[in-house]
Structure formats: C-alpha cells, structure tokens
Design an enzyme around this catalytic site. Structure first.
Site, PDB file in Angstrom:
ATOM      1  N   HIS A 177       0.857  -1.191   0.000  1.00 46.84           N
ATOM      2  CA  HIS A 177       0.000   0.000   0.000  1.00 46.84           C
ATOM      3  C   HIS A 177       0.886   1.232   0.000  1.00 46.84           C
ATOM      4  O   HIS A 177       2.116   1.132   0.082  1.00 46.84           O
ATOM      5  CB  HIS A 177      -0.977  -0.017   1.173  1.00 46.84           C
ATOM      6  CG  HIS A 177      -0.352   0.015   2.527  1.00 46.84           C
ATOM      7  ND1 HIS A 177       0.484  -0.983   3.004  1.00 46.84           N
ATOM      8  CD2 HIS A 177      -0.443   0.931   3.542  1.00 46.84           C
ATOM      9  CE1 HIS A 177       0.862  -0.699   4.235  1.00 46.84           C
ATOM     10  NE2 HIS A 177       0.323   0.464   4.575  1.00 46.84           N
ATOM     11  N   ASP A 228       5.838   4.188   5.215  1.00 47.88           N
ATOM     12  CA  ASP A 228       6.726   3.187   5.810  1.00 47.88           C
ATOM     13  C   ASP A 228       6.779   1.890   5.010  1.00 47.88           C
ATOM     14  O   ASP A 228       7.487   0.958   5.389  1.00 47.88           O
ATOM     15  CB  ASP A 228       6.339   2.912   7.273  1.00 47.88           C
ATOM     16  CG  ASP A 228       4.901   2.472   7.455  1.00 47.88           C
ATOM     17  OD1 ASP A 228       4.051   2.840   6.615  1.00 47.88           O
ATOM     18  OD2 ASP A 228       4.609   1.773   8.441  1.00 47.88           O
TER      19      ASP A 228
END
Length: 301
Positions: free
Chosen positions: A60, A64
């Site tokens: 996604h 991070d």
C-alpha cells in the site's frame, strides 16, 4: 525458500529499527516485498545481490512501506542496470514514482514497468513456470493488498538405479522428470512411478501487512507454509489496534491457526515497546510455531 527481513517496524525509521521491507527467495527467484526508507542500505548491509531483484511488490502507499522505492529505482539507474524492473502495487504507485523521476530529470535507462492493482478480490498478478503470485486483499485505512507466493509443482526426482537398469537414454530424462512414462525398444511400457521419486512438496509464503483483524483472511491463505502477519500491538493496546486498523500478536496467531499455517512470522511492531519478546509470548498462547521477525534476520524453510 528463504525470507530475509530488512525492516519490520511500524511508522518512522529509527537508528536501531527500519520500516517494512523484506526479500523472498524461492525457486531461484528473488522478490522484494515493500520498500520502506533505508531498504537499499539494508540490502547492502546484509550483502543481498539486489541486482537480481526484477520484481517488487508494494502492499500500500503509506510511507513506511513505500518511501524507499524511488531511491532504489534511482540507484539501479546509477549502477547501469540492464534488466527490466517490474513494480506491482496499488493504483497511484506509477504516478508517485514517475513524478519524482520527471521533476529530478532522472529517467531510467532500463525498462521500468508498473502493474497497478485495483481489484478487491484475489487475483493472479505474476506467474512463470515456477512461481505464482496472488493478491490477498487486506482491510486497512487505505487500499491494501498482501501477497501469496506459491511454488508450482516441482520436477520429479530421477531414480538413477532404475533408469540405468532399463538402459534409458539420458535424452529422455527431462520427459521422465515431468511425469512421462517410457516405452522400451521391445514395446514394454515402464510406468513413471518406477523411474522417479516424489518431489519435495511445493512451498508457499503469505505476506500480510497492514490489516485489521479479519477472520476471512484465513480462507485466502489456507494451508500456507509460512505466514508473515503484522502484529503492531500487544493485547493491552487492542483498542488502539482497532482504531488504527492494525492487529495484535494474538490476533495474528489466531489467523495463522484458522488458516492452518505451518509457521508464523510476526512483524510491523509499534516502536512504543522496549522489547518484542512479549509479542511471541502472547502469540504462542494461540499458535505454536511463532518466529519473531527482526531487522536483518533470515529464515530458511
């Protein structure tokens, strides 16, 4: 099958921990899964020949899991990469990377191909003669997919004593390995079972990060050999897990149990905790074969 954890901590990078990224080596293929900040440094630190990575899978578009990608793409250019690079991820990943390349006037000299995903149902996004990769839709704050990597059936193993006994020409060995019977000069048919041994069972690996606890996930990864499942929080912070759409260690273990997985690797730990040992303690109350992912740690299955 080998999994090397480059980073497995949530949110921001620190001097002692890295955000999500890992390398899966399966059937002589090397796949990079997610690419948080510092990924290429971790690849170098752990002496992984990242020139062999031709396929990158992004779960996604949260930073991070993504912010190391443009750096890696650019480094490949500086290293005069020749092989094409394929990037799989949610719709938008192409726009993000190409905009950065455009504004920095840093176009790649190698083929850069994007395979954007929009489906909310599992779909095969990569397949060759040895490995198949299927999306695993997850429930997070933004559109997110996990990935299921499955080996295809391996060649059967030759029974050398048997093939020599029947004086079978080596030109037929490939046919035998792929399950073929052999007809001798006198017309006798030798069944393949007499000439081969069963191959090692095909292995599978499921990467599931980030997601809220979702029991339906277990059906999509049934009987997987190794499950990497996020465990951002301990049970004491289960309310926070629900609010941020993440999972606890116990919940990850429950998914592994429901899926009849053989092994579970935990990761994506919140950096609020001083030690990750408690994650394993909580998970093993539900599921026995638990491994703690940690930066630089490799697992061979």
């Amino acid at each position: 099958m080998k999994v090397t954890i480059l980073g497995c901590y949530a949110a921001t990078p620190r001097t002692i921990t890295n955000p999500t990224s890992q390398v899966l080596e399966i059937r002589n293929r090397m796949f990079l899964i997610d690419c948080g900040e510092g990924t290429q440094v971790q690849l170098r630190k752990h002496k992984i020949k990242f020139s062999k990575i031709n396929h990158i899978f992004i779960s996604h578009l949260h930073g991070d899991h993504l912010y190391g990608l443009i750096g890696l793409v650019s480094t490949y250019m500086l290293l005069n990469r020749v092989n094409a690079l394929h990037i799989y991820g949610p719709k938008g990943v192409k726009e993000i990377i190409l905009l950065q390349l455009k504004l920095s006037e840093s176009y790649t000299s190698y083929g850069l191909y994007f395979h954007e995903i929009i489906s909310k149902q599992p779909e095969i996004i990569f397949e060759d003669d040895a490995v198949k990769v299927t999306t695993v839709p997850l429930k997070h704050r933004i559109y997110t997919n996990g990935y299921l990597f499955q080996e295809k059936n391996k060649e059967r193993k030759l029974n050398i004593e048997a093939v020599e006994k029947y004086e079978i020409d080596p030109i037929y060995y490939r046919k035998i390995k792929y399950g073929g019977n052999i007809t001798l000069d006198d017309g006798t048919i030798i069944d393949n079972a007499q000439l081969t041994f069963d191959p090692e069972p095909a292995k599978s690996y499921a990467f599931c990060s980030d997601t809220i606890y979702d029991e339906t996930l277990s059906e999509k990864i049934k009987d997987v050999d190794v499950l990497y499942h996020e465990s951002t929080f301990l049970e004491s912070e289960i309310a926070l897990a629900e609010k941020t759409m993440h999972s606890t260690a116990k919940q990850a273990a429950t998914i592994a149990k429901l899926a009849n997985a053989k092994n579970l690797i935990l990761g994506h730990y919140s950096t609020r905790y001083a030690s990750i040992e408690k994650f394993k303690e909580e998970a093993t109350q539900i599921f026995p074969n638990v491994f703690l992912g940690d930066d630089g740690k490799s697992f061979d299955f």
